[in-house]
Design a protein around this motif. Structure first.
Motif, PDB file in Angstrom:
ATOM      1  N   GLY A   1     -25.987 -20.072   2.342  1.00 41.69           N
ATOM      2  CA  GLY A   1     -25.487 -20.962   1.310  1.00 41.69           C
ATOM      3  C   GLY A   1     -25.245 -20.208   0.023  1.00 41.69           C
ATOM      4  N   LEU A   2     -24.848 -20.935  -1.010  1.00 33.86           N
ATOM      5  CA  LEU A   2     -24.546 -20.294  -2.285  1.00 33.86           C
ATOM      6  C   LEU A   2     -25.741 -19.543  -2.843  1.00 33.86           C
ATOM      7  N   ALA A   3     -26.955 -20.051  -2.640  1.00 36.04           N
ATOM      8  CA  ALA A   3     -28.136 -19.415  -3.197  1.00 36.04           C
ATOM      9  C   ALA A   3     -28.454 -18.084  -2.537  1.00 36.04           C
TER      10      ALA A   3
ATOM     11  N   GLN B   1     -24.249 -11.628  -6.884  1.00 36.87           N
ATOM     12  CA  GLN B   1     -23.331 -11.910  -7.976  1.00 36.87           C
ATOM     13  C   GLN B   1     -21.893 -11.581  -7.579  1.00 36.87           C
ATOM     14  N   GLY B   2     -20.986 -12.523  -7.761  1.00 42.96           N
ATOM     15  CA  GLY B   2     -19.569 -12.269  -7.536  1.00 42.96           C
ATOM     16  C   GLY B   2     -19.123 -12.293  -6.094  1.00 42.96           C
ATOM     17  N   ALA B   3     -20.002 -12.643  -5.159  1.00 42.30           N
ATOM     18  CA  ALA B   3     -19.634 -12.586  -3.746  1.00 42.30           C
ATOM     19  C   ALA B   3     -18.476 -13.524  -3.419  1.00 42.30           C
ATOM     20  N   VAL B   4     -18.427 -14.700  -4.046  1.00 45.65           N
ATOM     21  CA  VAL B   4     -17.374 -15.670  -3.751  1.00 45.65           C
ATOM     22  C   VAL B   4     -16.076 -15.335  -4.479  1.00 45.65           C
ATOM     23  N   ASP B   5     -16.165 -14.996  -5.751  1.00 49.42           N
ATOM     24  CA  ASP B   5     -14.955 -14.879  -6.575  1.00 49.42           C
ATOM     25  C   ASP B   5     -14.350 -13.486  -6.608  1.00 49.42           C
ATOM     26  N   GLU B   6     -15.109 -12.453  -6.312  1.00 52.41           N
ATOM     27  CA  GLU B   6     -14.621 -11.094  -6.515  1.00 52.41           C
ATOM     28  C   GLU B   6     -14.180 -10.404  -5.230  1.00 52.41           C
TER      29      GLU B   6
ATOM     30  N   LEU C   1     -20.720 -18.867   6.013  1.00 51.45           N
ATOM     31  CA  LEU C   1     -21.100 -19.511   4.767  1.00 51.45           C
ATOM     32  C   LEU C   1     -20.986 -21.019   4.932  1.00 51.45           C
ATOM     33  N   ARG C   2     -21.969 -21.734   4.416  1.00 51.99           N
ATOM     34  CA  ARG C   2     -21.991 -23.192   4.537  1.00 51.99           C
ATOM     35  C   ARG C   2     -21.986 -23.831   3.159  1.00 51.99           C
ATOM     36  N   LEU C   3     -20.947 -24.660   2.894  1.00 44.54           N
ATOM     37  CA  LEU C   3     -20.912 -25.492   1.703  1.00 44.54           C
ATOM     38  C   LEU C   3     -21.018 -26.948   2.121  1.00 44.54           C
TER      39      LEU C   3
ATOM     40  N   ARG D   1     -30.217 -14.364  -5.441  1.00 45.13           N
ATOM     41  CA  ARG D   1     -30.737 -13.383  -4.509  1.00 45.13           C
ATOM     42  C   ARG D   1     -31.198 -14.055  -3.228  1.00 45.13           C
ATOM     43  N   TYR D   2     -31.001 -13.355  -2.141  1.00 45.62           N
ATOM     44  CA  TYR D   2     -31.405 -13.857  -0.833  1.00 45.62           C
ATOM     45  C   TYR D   2     -32.913 -13.855  -0.706  1.00 45.62           C
ATOM     46  N   ARG D   3     -33.451 -14.967  -0.223  1.00 45.77           N
ATOM     47  CA  ARG D   3     -34.871 -15.054   0.062  1.00 45.77           C
ATOM     48  C   ARG D   3     -35.043 -15.536   1.487  1.00 45.77           C
ATOM     49  N   PRO D   4     -35.636 -14.757   2.351  1.00 45.74           N
ATOM     50  CA  PRO D   4     -35.704 -15.113   3.776  1.00 45.74           C
ATOM     51  C   PRO D   4     -36.732 -16.187   4.044  1.00 45.74           C
ATOM     52  N   ARG D   5     -36.407 -17.406   3.667  1.00 48.26           N
ATOM     53  CA  ARG D   5     -37.278 -18.547   3.912  1.00 48.26           C
ATOM     54  C   ARG D   5     -36.484 -19.617   4.642  1.00 48.26           C
TER      55      ARG D   5
END
Length: 285
Positions: A12-14, A18-23, A233-235, A257-261
């Motif tokens: 997901g977005l979280a 930084q910038g993964a979607v727009d850049e 990616l899931r929105l 930042r990715y948190r593996p939870r």
């Protein structure tokens, strides 16, 4: 761009840097097993998703549609099944939800291709087997070549030269395209592909993948002779509507930042373009 660790659950977005979607060079599809982002860039061509219901195809179309609209691209969603209610009232997203309007729109696009007229960048999303069935059966004009699938084939054959890209989802490759699907669609996303599907749209000559435990949103990304597993990616509907309505240059995304939870809460500053209303009990992005 390479990420520190590939998300093993839903992406997901979280989870995004930084910038993964727009850049990126195009809309973000998901994350590969090698922790690299997978994009539908300018050279990716048309895209075909072959997936059974419930495996994530609608989510892929929603995620791509929102990102295209955010980047300023006009988006047509052909959706007889009524899956994309989030797109209503969006400025750059146009819904066609009955067989007649779907066919009229495809004839218009096919005419644009035949007359070699270019227009603004446009993405056409074809949703689900119900829409594909309508393309095969409904005839707006009682003449040879009068089905929507014929018009769509014309758009696939020449649309990229005139700024049109197609992303289509179905549970099996339509029979009329069996021998040319690999040529029409440069990019293919395959969820747990059957031997027939792999033969038609997998990498030429590559052996079919071994059966593996099924996971929602995990697909084979096939293109130019390659095959890579991607977690998509899931929105949510709410996130897609918000993203589509917010231009990419309106605000900078926060560092996420990715948190593996198992559960990944969305946290963002108030001024962020990614801050979204939350629904009660919704702890996933």
């Amino acid at each position: 761009m390479k990420w520190s660790a590939p998300p093993r659950l839903r992406v997901g977005l979280a989870d995004l840097p930084q910038g993964a979607v727009d850049e990126g060079p195009g809309p973000l599809i998901g994350v590969t097993d090698s922790a690299a982002p997978a994009y539908l860039g300018p050279g990716s061509g048309h895209a075909l998703l072959v997936a059974w219901p419930g495996t994530g195809a609608t989510t892929v179309l929603r995620t791509l549609a929102a990102q295209y609209a955010r980047r300023g691209t006009e988006v047509d969603i052909l959706d007889v099944a009524g899956q994309h209610t989030w797109a209503r009232a969006q400025q750059r997203v146009h819904l066609y939800q009955d067989a007649a309007s779907v066919h009229r729109r495809l004839y218009q696009l096919a005419h644009q291709v035949r007359t070699e007229r270019s227009g603004p960048a446009r993405t056409v999303l074809v949703e689900s087997d119900q829409t594909v069935t309508a393309l095969l059966r409904f005839r707006h004009y009682p003449v040879p070549g009068g089905t929507g699938l014929d018009a769509l084939t014309t758009v696939l054959a020449g649309g990229r030269l005139h700024g049109i890209r197609v992303v289509m989802a179905c549970r099996a490759v339509p029979a009329p395209w069996g021998h040319v699907a690999r040529d029409l669609f440069t990019t293919r996303l395959l969820a747990a592909p059957t031997p027939r599907t792999w033969h038609l749209v997998g990498p030429p000559g590559a052996p079919a993948p071994q059966e593996e435990p099924f996971r929602v949103g995990r697909m084979h990304l096939v293109g130019s002779g390659s095959d890579e597993l991607v977690q998509l990616l899931r929105l949510t509907d709410l996130q897609a509507a918000h993203l589509a309505a917010t231009p990419a240059n309106a605000a900078r995304a926060p560092r996420l930042r990715y948190r593996p939870r198992d559960r990944l809460p969305v946290t963002a500053p108030t001024a962020s373009a990614f801050q979204l209303p939350r629904t009660q009990g919704d702890s996933r992005p």
